[in-house]
Design a protein around this motif. Structure first.
Motif, PDB file in Angstrom:
ATOM      1  N   ALA A 283       0.859  -1.181   0.000  1.00  0.00           N
ATOM      2  CA  ALA A 283       0.000   0.000   0.000  1.00  0.00           C
ATOM      3  C   ALA A 283       0.894   1.229   0.000  1.00  0.00           C
ATOM      4  O   ALA A 283       1.859   1.307   0.770  1.00  0.00           O
ATOM      5  CB  ALA A 283      -0.922   0.005   1.208  1.00  0.00           C
ATOM      6  N   PHE A 284       0.565   2.185  -0.856  1.00  0.00           N
ATOM      7  CA  PHE A 284       1.416   3.352  -1.055  1.00  0.00           C
ATOM      8  C   PHE A 284       0.615   4.643  -1.043  1.00  0.00           C
ATOM      9  O   PHE A 284      -0.485   4.709  -1.587  1.00  0.00           O
ATOM     10  CB  PHE A 284       2.134   3.271  -2.407  1.00  0.00           C
ATOM     11  N   ASP A 285       1.249   5.679  -0.480  1.00  0.00           N
ATOM     12  CA  ASP A 285       0.743   7.042  -0.605  1.00  0.00           C
ATOM     13  C   ASP A 285       1.768   7.918  -1.316  1.00  0.00           C
ATOM     14  O   ASP A 285       1.486   9.053  -1.646  1.00  0.00           O
ATOM     15  CB  ASP A 285       0.423   7.618   0.783  1.00  0.00           C
ATOM     16  N   VAL A 286       2.966   7.356  -1.553  1.00  0.00           N
ATOM     17  CA  VAL A 286       4.059   8.106  -2.181  1.00  0.00           C
ATOM     18  C   VAL A 286       4.727   7.234  -3.242  1.00  0.00           C
ATOM     19  O   VAL A 286       4.711   6.003  -3.157  1.00  0.00           O
ATOM     20  CB  VAL A 286       5.097   8.551  -1.131  1.00  0.00           C
ATOM     21  N   TYR A 287       5.380   7.910  -4.216  1.00  0.00           N
ATOM     22  CA  TYR A 287       5.881   7.203  -5.388  1.00  0.00           C
ATOM     23  C   TYR A 287       7.214   7.789  -5.846  1.00  0.00           C
ATOM     24  O   TYR A 287       7.597   8.877  -5.433  1.00  0.00           O
ATOM     25  CB  TYR A 287       4.837   7.271  -6.511  1.00  0.00           C
ATOM     26  N   ALA A 288       7.907   7.058  -6.727  1.00  0.00           N
ATOM     27  CA  ALA A 288       9.192   7.518  -7.245  1.00  0.00           C
ATOM     28  C   ALA A 288       9.026   8.827  -8.002  1.00  0.00           C
ATOM     29  O   ALA A 288       9.870   9.721  -7.925  1.00  0.00           O
ATOM     30  CB  ALA A 288       9.806   6.452  -8.148  1.00  0.00           C
ATOM     31  N   LYS A 289       7.929   8.948  -8.753  1.00  0.00           N
ATOM     32  CA  LYS A 289       7.599  10.186  -9.456  1.00  0.00           C
ATOM     33  C   LYS A 289       6.159  10.551  -9.117  1.00  0.00           C
ATOM     34  O   LYS A 289       5.289   9.686  -9.117  1.00  0.00           O
ATOM     35  CB  LYS A 289       7.755  10.019 -10.966  1.00  0.00           C
ATOM     36  N   GLU A 290       5.948  11.816  -8.848  1.00  0.00           N
ATOM     37  CA  GLU A 290       4.597  12.269  -8.503  1.00  0.00           C
ATOM     38  C   GLU A 290       4.217  13.488  -9.334  1.00  0.00           C
ATOM     39  O   GLU A 290       5.071  14.341  -9.568  1.00  0.00           O
ATOM     40  CB  GLU A 290       4.524  12.591  -6.999  1.00  0.00           C
ATOM     41  N   PRO A 291       2.963  13.561  -9.807  1.00  0.00           N
ATOM     42  CA  PRO A 291       1.896  12.575  -9.641  1.00  0.00           C
ATOM     43  C   PRO A 291       2.248  11.246 -10.314  1.00  0.00           C
ATOM     44  O   PRO A 291       3.026  11.227 -11.259  1.00  0.00           O
ATOM     45  CB  PRO A 291       0.699  13.216 -10.341  1.00  0.00           C
ATOM     46  N   ILE A 292       1.659  10.167  -9.834  1.00  0.00           N
ATOM     47  CA  ILE A 292       1.885   8.850 -10.406  1.00  0.00           C
ATOM     48  C   ILE A 292       1.403   8.839 -11.855  1.00  0.00           C
ATOM     49  O   ILE A 292       0.391   9.455 -12.193  1.00  0.00           O
ATOM     50  CB  ILE A 292       1.163   7.766  -9.563  1.00  0.00           C
ATOM     51  N   ALA A 293       2.149   8.180 -12.724  1.00  0.00           N
ATOM     52  CA  ALA A 293       1.799   8.119 -14.146  1.00  0.00           C
ATOM     53  C   ALA A 293       0.516   7.312 -14.347  1.00  0.00           C
ATOM     54  O   ALA A 293       0.266   6.325 -13.643  1.00  0.00           O
ATOM     55  CB  ALA A 293       2.937   7.492 -14.941  1.00  0.00           C
ATOM     56  N   ALA A 294      -0.265   7.720 -15.328  1.00  0.00           N
ATOM     57  CA  ALA A 294      -1.543   7.048 -15.601  1.00  0.00           C
ATOM     58  C   ALA A 294      -1.355   5.596 -16.013  1.00  0.00           C
ATOM     59  O   ALA A 294      -2.249   4.764 -15.800  1.00  0.00           O
ATOM     60  CB  ALA A 294      -2.305   7.806 -16.689  1.00  0.00           C
ATOM     61  N   ASN A 295      -0.193   5.265 -16.579  1.00  0.00           N
ATOM     62  CA  ASN A 295       0.062   3.893 -17.018  1.00  0.00           C
ATOM     63  C   ASN A 295       0.933   3.104 -16.048  1.00  0.00           C
ATOM     64  O   ASN A 295       1.511   2.070 -16.405  1.00  0.00           O
ATOM     65  CB  ASN A 295       0.713   3.901 -18.399  1.00  0.00           C
ATOM     66  N   HIS A 296       1.034   3.589 -14.822  1.00  0.00           N
ATOM     67  CA  HIS A 296       1.862   2.909 -13.811  1.00  0.00           C
ATOM     68  C   HIS A 296       1.267   1.531 -13.507  1.00  0.00           C
ATOM     69  O   HIS A 296       0.044   1.379 -13.429  1.00  0.00           O
ATOM     70  CB  HIS A 296       1.902   3.751 -12.535  1.00  0.00           C
ATOM     71  N   PRO A 297       2.124   0.513 -13.336  1.00  0.00           N
ATOM     72  CA  PRO A 297       1.622  -0.845 -13.037  1.00  0.00           C
ATOM     73  C   PRO A 297       0.734  -0.923 -11.800  1.00  0.00           C
ATOM     74  O   PRO A 297      -0.150  -1.785 -11.738  1.00  0.00           O
ATOM     75  CB  PRO A 297       2.909  -1.653 -12.832  1.00  0.00           C
ATOM     76  N   TYR A 298       0.964  -0.049 -10.809  1.00  0.00           N
ATOM     77  CA  TYR A 298       0.086  -0.055  -9.637  1.00  0.00           C
ATOM     78  C   TYR A 298      -1.368   0.183 -10.049  1.00  0.00           C
ATOM     79  O   TYR A 298      -2.299  -0.339  -9.422  1.00  0.00           O
ATOM     80  CB  TYR A 298       0.482   1.050  -8.651  1.00  0.00           C
ATOM     81  N   LEU A 299      -1.552   0.991 -11.107  1.00  0.00           N
ATOM     82  CA  LEU A 299      -2.900   1.364 -11.532  1.00  0.00           C
ATOM     83  C   LEU A 299      -3.453   0.448 -12.620  1.00  0.00           C
ATOM     84  O   LEU A 299      -4.657   0.167 -12.655  1.00  0.00           O
ATOM     85  CB  LEU A 299      -2.908   2.811 -12.050  1.00  0.00           C
ATOM     86  N   THR A 300      -2.598  -0.003 -13.505  1.00  0.00           N
ATOM     87  CA  THR A 300      -3.076  -0.700 -14.701  1.00  0.00           C
ATOM     88  C   THR A 300      -2.979  -2.216 -14.643  1.00  0.00           C
ATOM     89  O   THR A 300      -3.629  -2.908 -15.429  1.00  0.00           O
ATOM     90  CB  THR A 300      -2.286  -0.227 -15.931  1.00  0.00           C
ATOM     91  N   GLU A 301      -2.180  -2.719 -13.721  1.00  0.00           N
ATOM     92  CA  GLU A 301      -1.868  -4.146 -13.783  1.00  0.00           C
ATOM     93  C   GLU A 301      -2.073  -4.893 -12.473  1.00  0.00           C
ATOM     94  O   GLU A 301      -2.701  -5.965 -12.451  1.00  0.00           O
ATOM     95  CB  GLU A 301      -0.410  -4.305 -14.242  1.00  0.00           C
TER      96      GLU A 301
END
Length: 344
Positions: A283-301
């Motif tokens: 579970a994450f609230d922070v990321y390597a790049k922010e805002p998180i990319a729309a195609n990030h695996p956390y979101l798409t996969e």
């Protein structure tokens, strides 16, 4: 005293500030975006005190403000202030450590519960119309039995699909046992969790009690903990500290939580661990790049991840806390008293 104020604030707690000088609200304080450097330079050139949340207080801004005597940042770390430039000018920089510690700690526990019990996944399924029944269908209770409100019971039922793990009886590994880490630990103990702490700057005497143990090595936390949560600032020592090697030590049943900073984590390595189910979830609230990319695996996969958009510190209570801290510190500064929140 001319006080230029671009911070978010609590209106009630700000009232005493107007007794300390001439206050000019601008920028984020009145709902406007971050101020461009040139505009900020122009508006602060005669300011005695500059108070901000997110504006970039660069060397140019500092050197252009000839009357500037104090800079205040309503954040736990004043990353948007050129500290070295301020020091060269003999201008103290104050900040608000601990302002969001309780808020972030509570949110961290929320992330733990969310991934452990798959709460967002179950919510989304219902919102998408899954596992729901027709309004006109009524269950009939057989004679001699009491009404049973259980949903369908088979391998595809929500009871099976969203089956999780409880927190009680599990070991929580806390990496970084400062203001937030300690509060997370206190809440976790109320759930009945044991704590395994890694923090080279805390002694065993200050940490250990029944159910709470200090780990000498980070590897010990990664190997033993059922849940791992990070609460560290980004420094040369902590950047990438949760490496591919460390992730590889985690139990296959373990969960990783991060509400501190994305830079402490080897994100591609954790994505691979989640992708191949080498750990139970994250579970994450922070990321390597922010805002998180729309195609990030956390979101798409990935279906074993809970994500939120860097909101762990976002409560009205935080505004109350940091406004109170800043106003009280300004009183001390004007009265020539020792500052409690000077950034060193």
């Amino acid at each position: 005293m001319k006080i230029f104020f671009t911070a978010e604030y609590s209106e009630l707690e700000l009232k005493p500030l107007y007794e300390l000088g001439e206050v000019k609200l601008d920028g984020w304080a009145i709902g406007l975006p971050k101020m461009p450097e040139a505009e900020l330079m122009e508006k602060t050139k005669d300011a005695d005190i500059l108070i901000t949340s997110y504006d970039d207080i660069t060397r140019n801004v500092i050197e252009n403000a000839k009357q500037l005597k104090l800079i205040a940042c309503t954040r736990a770390t004043p990353v948007n202030i050129d500290i070295e430039a301020a020091r060269e000018k003999g201008i103290p920089v104050i900040y608000t450590p601990g302002r969001n510690s309780d808020t972030t700690a509570e949110f961290t526990i929320g992330l733990m519960l969310s991934i452990a019990r798959k709460i967002p996944m179950a919510y989304k399924a219902l919102k998408d119309g899954k596992f729901t029944g027709a309004d006109e269908v009524e269950k009939v209770t057989k004679e001699g039995l009491k009404v049973d409100m259980i949903w369908d019971m088979d391998e595809n039922s929500p009871y099976m699909i969203f089956k999780g793990t409880q927190l009680k009886g599990k070991t929580l590994g806390i990496i970084g046992y400062g203001s937030i880490g300690q509060r997370v630990g206190k809440i976790a103990r109320a759930f009945g969790m044991g704590l395994l702490i890694y923090d080279p700057f805390q002694s065993e005497i200050d940490i250990e009690e029944i159910g709470v143990e200090k780990a000498e090595l980070l590897e010990d936390v990664m190997k033993k903990a059922d849940f791992i949560t990070c609460h560290m600032k980004v420094t040369p020592d902590t950047k990438g500290i949760i490496s591919a090697k460390m992730i590889g030590l985690m139990k296959p049943t373990a969960y990783f939580i991060n509400s501190s900073r994305g830079a402490i984590l080897d994100e591609p390595a954790l994505i691979e661990a989640l992708r191949h189910k080498r750990i139970a979830g994250a579970a994450f609230d922070v990321y390597a790049k922010e805002p998180i990319a729309a195609n990030h695996p956390y979101l798409t996969e990935l279906d074993n991840v809970v994500v939120t958009p860097h909101i762990a510190g976002a409560t009205d209570d935080v505004l109350v806390n940091h406004t109170r801290q800043i106003v009280s510190e300004l009183k001390r500064f004007i009265n020539g008293e020792k500052l409690l929140y000077e950034y060193r």
